[in-house]
Design an enzyme around this catalytic site. Structure first.
Site, mmCIF file in Angstrom:
data_model
loop_
_atom_site.group_PDB
_atom_site.id
_atom_site.type_symbol
_atom_site.label_atom_id
_atom_site.label_comp_id
_atom_site.label_asym_id
_atom_site.label_seq_id
_atom_site.Cartn_x
_atom_site.Cartn_y
_atom_site.Cartn_z
ATOM 1 N NE ARG A 1 3.450 -1.425 11.513
ATOM 2 C CZ ARG A 1 4.332 -2.424 11.502
ATOM 3 N NH1 ARG A 1 5.318 -2.427 10.614
ATOM 4 N NH2 ARG A 1 4.228 -3.411 12.366
ATOM 5 C CG ASP B 1 10.131 -2.204 3.128
ATOM 6 O OD1 ASP B 1 10.172 -2.899 2.086
ATOM 7 O OD2 ASP B 1 10.136 -2.690 4.273
ATOM 8 C CD GLU C 1 2.483 -2.594 4.238
ATOM 9 O OE1 GLU C 1 2.599 -3.707 4.771
ATOM 10 O OE2 GLU C 1 3.177 -1.628 4.563
ATOM 11 C CG HIS D 1 6.091 -4.394 5.399
ATOM 12 N ND1 HIS D 1 5.065 -3.732 6.035
ATOM 13 C CD2 HIS D 1 7.028 -4.594 6.363
ATOM 14 C CE1 HIS D 1 5.364 -3.548 7.311
ATOM 15 N NE2 HIS D 1 6.544 -4.074 7.530
#
Lengths: 326, 326
Positions: free
Chosen positions: B235, B259, B264, B283
């Site tokens: 995360r 990622d 985000e 992600h």
């Protein structure tokens, strides 16, 4: 006959100088450097050993007539295609190669290319350059199928790594056989066209020989699945470049990772550079930090065997063009 | 009590609609869709089951007071951080997650990033865009060291794949222990600073909890080896982004594959986009073709267990914030 002051000629690419790790040889032999046909012709008289570090060399033909004492030729590469000119083939002089040194790094490169295709890492990088956040779905690697053309030591290592991440791996060798450790099945090269449709990835890990030159052409690309990718870490001329470009343009295959090319360096205006689904590297897949030193050490170890009159390691079957294990 | 006509609310990100594979549920339950706080507040009265497909949701707080019949919350993600608001934590309502579905693809992504760094695939692509042939030496993968922070099912799968290609893999879990199948050693999170210098790759595969939030900051990046790379598939907020950017600018680490991010989508003007040694993806590491259907199937299977009164699978330890296996 090996002698204490044997003369060794090291043939490099122009301007490279004596490779790292070869200096040590000067204590036990007379070491000369050559970098093209004319310097080789001058250096070769009296030389018992020729060590070729330039895998693209075309110097041997010009110098061959002056090789009056040659007893062994070593190549610090896996491929010996450039060395195997007719007089070398026809002579009794053993040719050895660098079997094993590059295997693991080349296999890692291949596995990395497989994963990069599945996860679209090239697409990530292009989006990053555009500072764009675009979520996509990607492909699993486990369960995908790989055909490794060339079941020598490099091909086997590729098979081992792909299998380790859950891929289904088959091979292509000189003759079909089953019960192999690395490969589910090994097919004969003659059956290539009929088995190509079944694979998600086709990896060329074969030596360049009259049997493999131009092996991948129009028919082979048409036979591959439209979602399949080609990976070539063998030799460029195993692939017919024009047919590959056409197959990419026509969507007959979904991509290619190429470390080797018919013409190296790949010319700056070559169409292959421009495909988004082609990954290009500069004939370097196996060249890890320290590779030159490792190659020198492998040659020196074999030189000591030669001095001692012991059998040489990694002797190439000159009729086949590679070490005959498959 | 489970009933034949149980009411299920599926909470998605705005505009996503009912996820693929959930339609089947309509035959056996009353399925409602919600996509934010207000639609959830309207839909939740009477609902026995809440299935949250938006792992970033902030809708629960607004709707919580209206949840008068809630008996089970399922998240179609591995991380449940957004769900575990205080009233959910303090309630008796079980929370389950999507353990297992993403493991393999995330591990493949991580291995691919490791190999991409070692072989400089990003450098290959930039040279390809410039149509330049530049031979370089690259790093072997076998023998390199990896520390996987988070020894849950995703971390273990990462360990398994890295080990399969010859890397030396250790883990960080809640408590130190040895004799593990995937990891050479498992260290306690409290020892992180002292062990970080020893690893070529540090992979964050931990859930976001009060214990992991901001875990990687200035001190951790200074402790890492200057040649080491960070990979975060856990995360975003586990990493202090400002400290990461500084560490990259100062050369305290040699790169990062990310990622997940604190914010985000990563804003278009964020400095992270611009580093050549940072690999960014949106992600999506675990989101293979068919992932939504696989997540729906996993939820429906658990729903059948719930209907039958059988114990639910993948129940999260709400005090810990993840399934308590490590």
């Amino acid at each position: 006959m090996p002698t204490a002051d044997a003369k060794i000629v090291v043939l490099t690419a122009p301007g490279e100088g004596l490779p790292e790790g070869m200096e040590a040889l000067k204590k036990e032999a007379e070491v000369h450097l050559a970098e093209d046909g004319s310097t080789l012709r001058n250096a070769i008289p009296g030389a018992a050993v020729l060590c070729v570090t330039d895998f693209r060399t075309d110097a041997l033909s010009e110098a061959w007539a002056a090789a009056d004492n040659l007893q062994w030729i070593h190549a610090t590469s896996a491929g010996v295609d450039a060395l195997l000119i007719p007089p070398v083939r026809e002579s009794d002089i053993p040719v050895t190669n660098a079997r094993g040194v590059f295997d693991l790094c080349i296999a890692e490169y291949v596995l990395g290319q497989v994963i990069s295709f599945c996860k679209d890492f090239a697409g990530n990088l292009r989006l990053q350059q555009a500072q764009q956040w675009v979520h996509r779905e990607t492909e699993p690697v486990a369960g995908r199928t790989v055909l490794v053309v060339g079941a020598g030591s490099i091909g086997r290592q590729i098979g081992r790594l792909c299998k380790a991440v859950g891929m289904a791996v088959d091979g292509v060798g000189r003759r079909a056989r089953s019960g192999d450790d690395e490969f589910g099945a090994i097919y004969a090269q003659a059956d290539l066209l009929s088995i190509l449709p079944d694979y998600d990835f086709v990896v060329i890990a074969a030596p360049l020989t009259p049997q493999t030159e131009g092996l991948f052409g129009q028919a082979e690309f048409k036979a591959m699945h439209p979602s399949a990718r080609l990976i070539n870490i063998g030799r460029g001329p195993i692939v017919q470049t024009t047919a590959l470009v056409a197959a990419l343009e026509n969507g007959e295959i979904d991509g290619a990772a190429l470390d080797v090319f018919e013409q190296e360096p790949l010319p700056a205006d070559h169409p292959l550079w421009g495909f988004e689904n082609v990954h290009i590297s500069a004939h370097m897949a196996g060249d890890f930090f320290g590779w030159r030193k490792a190659l020198s050490e492998q040659f020196i170890e074999n030189f000591h065997r030669w001095q001692a009159g012991d059998p040489l390691q990694n002797v190439v079957d000159k009729a086949q063009g590679f070490i005959g294990t498959n």
